[in-house]
Write a protein that holds these residues in place. Structure first.
Motif, PDB file in Angstrom:
ATOM      1  N   ILE A  50       0.801  -1.209   0.000  1.00 38.62           N
ATOM      2  CA  ILE A  50       0.000   0.000   0.000  1.00 38.62           C
ATOM      3  C   ILE A  50       0.847   1.279   0.000  1.00 38.62           C
ATOM      4  O   ILE A  50       0.529   2.247  -0.691  1.00 38.62           O
ATOM      5  CB  ILE A  50      -1.018  -0.007   1.168  1.00 38.62           C
ATOM      6  CG1 ILE A  50      -2.062   1.085   0.977  1.00 38.62           C
ATOM      7  CG2 ILE A  50      -0.312   0.064   2.511  1.00 38.62           C
ATOM      8  CD1 ILE A  50      -3.250   0.970   1.918  1.00 38.62           C
ATOM      9  N   VAL A 102       2.111   2.033  -3.516  1.00 44.34           N
ATOM     10  CA  VAL A 102       1.047   2.586  -4.354  1.00 44.34           C
ATOM     11  C   VAL A 102       0.824   4.053  -4.000  1.00 44.34           C
ATOM     12  O   VAL A 102       0.751   4.912  -4.886  1.00 44.34           O
ATOM     13  CB  VAL A 102      -0.268   1.785  -4.198  1.00 44.34           C
ATOM     14  CG1 VAL A 102      -1.412   2.462  -4.938  1.00 44.34           C
ATOM     15  CG2 VAL A 102      -0.076   0.356  -4.687  1.00 44.34           C
ATOM     16  N   GLU A 137     -10.247   1.768  -1.664  1.00 46.21           N
ATOM     17  CA  GLU A 137     -10.594   0.357  -1.498  1.00 46.21           C
ATOM     18  C   GLU A 137     -11.959   0.224  -0.806  1.00 46.21           C
ATOM     19  O   GLU A 137     -12.805  -0.568  -1.229  1.00 46.21           O
ATOM     20  CB  GLU A 137      -9.508  -0.356  -0.695  1.00 46.21           C
ATOM     21  CG  GLU A 137      -9.648  -1.858  -0.711  1.00 46.21           C
ATOM     22  CD  GLU A 137      -8.500  -2.569  -0.012  1.00 46.21           C
ATOM     23  OE1 GLU A 137      -8.701  -3.750   0.324  1.00 46.21           O
ATOM     24  OE2 GLU A 137      -7.438  -1.969   0.203  1.00 46.21           O
ATOM     25  N   LEU A 188     -10.920   0.202  -5.806  1.00 48.83           N
ATOM     26  CA  LEU A 188      -9.633  -0.460  -5.901  1.00 48.83           C
ATOM     27  C   LEU A 188      -9.709  -1.744  -5.082  1.00 48.83           C
ATOM     28  O   LEU A 188     -10.346  -1.757  -4.029  1.00 48.83           O
ATOM     29  CB  LEU A 188      -8.568   0.483  -5.305  1.00 48.83           C
ATOM     30  CG  LEU A 188      -7.106   0.185  -5.528  1.00 48.83           C
ATOM     31  CD1 LEU A 188      -6.764   0.242  -7.021  1.00 48.83           C
ATOM     32  CD2 LEU A 188      -6.259   1.209  -4.781  1.00 48.83           C
ATOM     33  N   ALA A 229      -7.475  -5.198  -3.466  1.00 43.63           N
ATOM     34  CA  ALA A 229      -6.152  -5.684  -3.081  1.00 43.63           C
ATOM     35  C   ALA A 229      -6.231  -7.152  -2.715  1.00 43.63           C
ATOM     36  O   ALA A 229      -7.256  -7.626  -2.222  1.00 43.63           O
ATOM     37  CB  ALA A 229      -5.639  -4.888  -1.881  1.00 43.63           C
ATOM     38  N   ARG A 240      -1.968  -5.589   2.553  1.00 36.07           N
ATOM     39  CA  ARG A 240      -2.604  -5.351   1.254  1.00 36.07           C
ATOM     40  C   ARG A 240      -1.542  -5.406   0.161  1.00 36.07           C
ATOM     41  O   ARG A 240      -0.483  -4.804   0.289  1.00 36.07           O
ATOM     42  CB  ARG A 240      -3.266  -3.979   1.241  1.00 36.07           C
ATOM     43  CG  ARG A 240      -4.480  -3.857   2.102  1.00 36.07           C
ATOM     44  CD  ARG A 240      -4.951  -2.397   2.077  1.00 36.07           C
ATOM     45  NE  ARG A 240      -6.244  -2.228   2.698  1.00 36.07           N
ATOM     46  CZ  ARG A 240      -6.427  -1.981   3.987  1.00 36.07           C
ATOM     47  NH1 ARG A 240      -5.396  -1.872   4.796  1.00 36.07           N
ATOM     48  NH2 ARG A 240      -7.649  -1.840   4.477  1.00 36.07           N
ATOM     49  N   TYR A 277      -1.244  -4.842  -4.101  1.00 30.60           N
ATOM     50  CA  TYR A 277      -1.940  -4.290  -5.256  1.00 30.60           C
ATOM     51  C   TYR A 277      -1.208  -4.630  -6.547  1.00 30.60           C
ATOM     52  O   TYR A 277       0.020  -4.715  -6.581  1.00 30.60           O
ATOM     53  CB  TYR A 277      -2.029  -2.763  -5.132  1.00 30.60           C
ATOM     54  CG  TYR A 277      -2.817  -2.332  -3.937  1.00 30.60           C
ATOM     55  CD1 TYR A 277      -4.187  -2.129  -4.023  1.00 30.60           C
ATOM     56  CD2 TYR A 277      -2.195  -2.121  -2.709  1.00 30.60           C
ATOM     57  CE1 TYR A 277      -4.920  -1.729  -2.912  1.00 30.60           C
ATOM     58  CE2 TYR A 277      -2.920  -1.721  -1.598  1.00 30.60           C
ATOM     59  CZ  TYR A 277      -4.278  -1.528  -1.708  1.00 30.60           C
ATOM     60  OH  TYR A 277      -4.994  -1.139  -0.613  1.00 30.60           O
ATOM     61  N   ALA A 280      -2.352  -0.309 -10.185  1.00 29.43           N
ATOM     62  CA  ALA A 280      -3.002   0.429  -9.099  1.00 29.43           C
ATOM     63  C   ALA A 280      -2.591   1.894  -9.076  1.00 29.43           C
ATOM     64  O   ALA A 280      -3.425   2.767  -8.810  1.00 29.43           O
ATOM     65  CB  ALA A 280      -2.711  -0.230  -7.753  1.00 29.43           C
TER      66      ALA A 280
END
Length: 125
Positions: A14, A17, A32, A37, A39, A47, A49, A53
């Motif tokens: 995370i 991203v 999310e 979004l 994951a 998480r 991705y 993302a």
């Protein structure tokens, strides 16, 4: 740090991203929660991705900045994912574009008025 899952696609945590998209970790979590979004989860519960993302989060940011709601962005996602639209989706996209263009026109008019005020006041000490 990216993580390889099953030796195939490299997934991102995370924080990666968030940094890549220029947003907070909290914003990524919010996207999310809104269903924008998704994951995967690592065995430790982190998480993870997909590589796209970052581009998706940037898209969300642009759409939010343009005044679209989470619900409207959710309606746009099939267009983004599939690369094509149906007639209803195209009508919605055109309506959003017209709304954004009207806002741009308003902002340009405000800027022009400010330019006039600046020009007037530049002649005074």
């Amino acid at each position: 740090m990216s993580v390889a899952v099953d030796g195939t696609e490299r997934l991102m945590r995370i924080g990666e991203v968030a940094r890549g998209a220029g947003v907070s970790v909290r914003a990524v979590r919010y996207y999310e929660q809104q269903g924008l979004l998704s994951a995967d989860r690592s065995p430790a519960g982190q998480r993870l991705y997909r590589q796209d993302a970052i581009a998706r989060v940037r898209f969300f940011q642009q759409m939010y900045a343009a005044g679209l709601t989470s619900r409207r962005i959710t309606e746009l996602l099939p267009c983004w994912d599939a690369g094509h639209t149906d007639a209803d989706q195209r009508a919605m996209l055109r309506a959003e574009r017209e709304r954004i263009q009207a806002r741009i026109d308003e902002l340009e008019a405000a800027r022009d008025r400010l330019d006039q005020v600046i020009a007037q006041t530049d002649t005074h000490p």
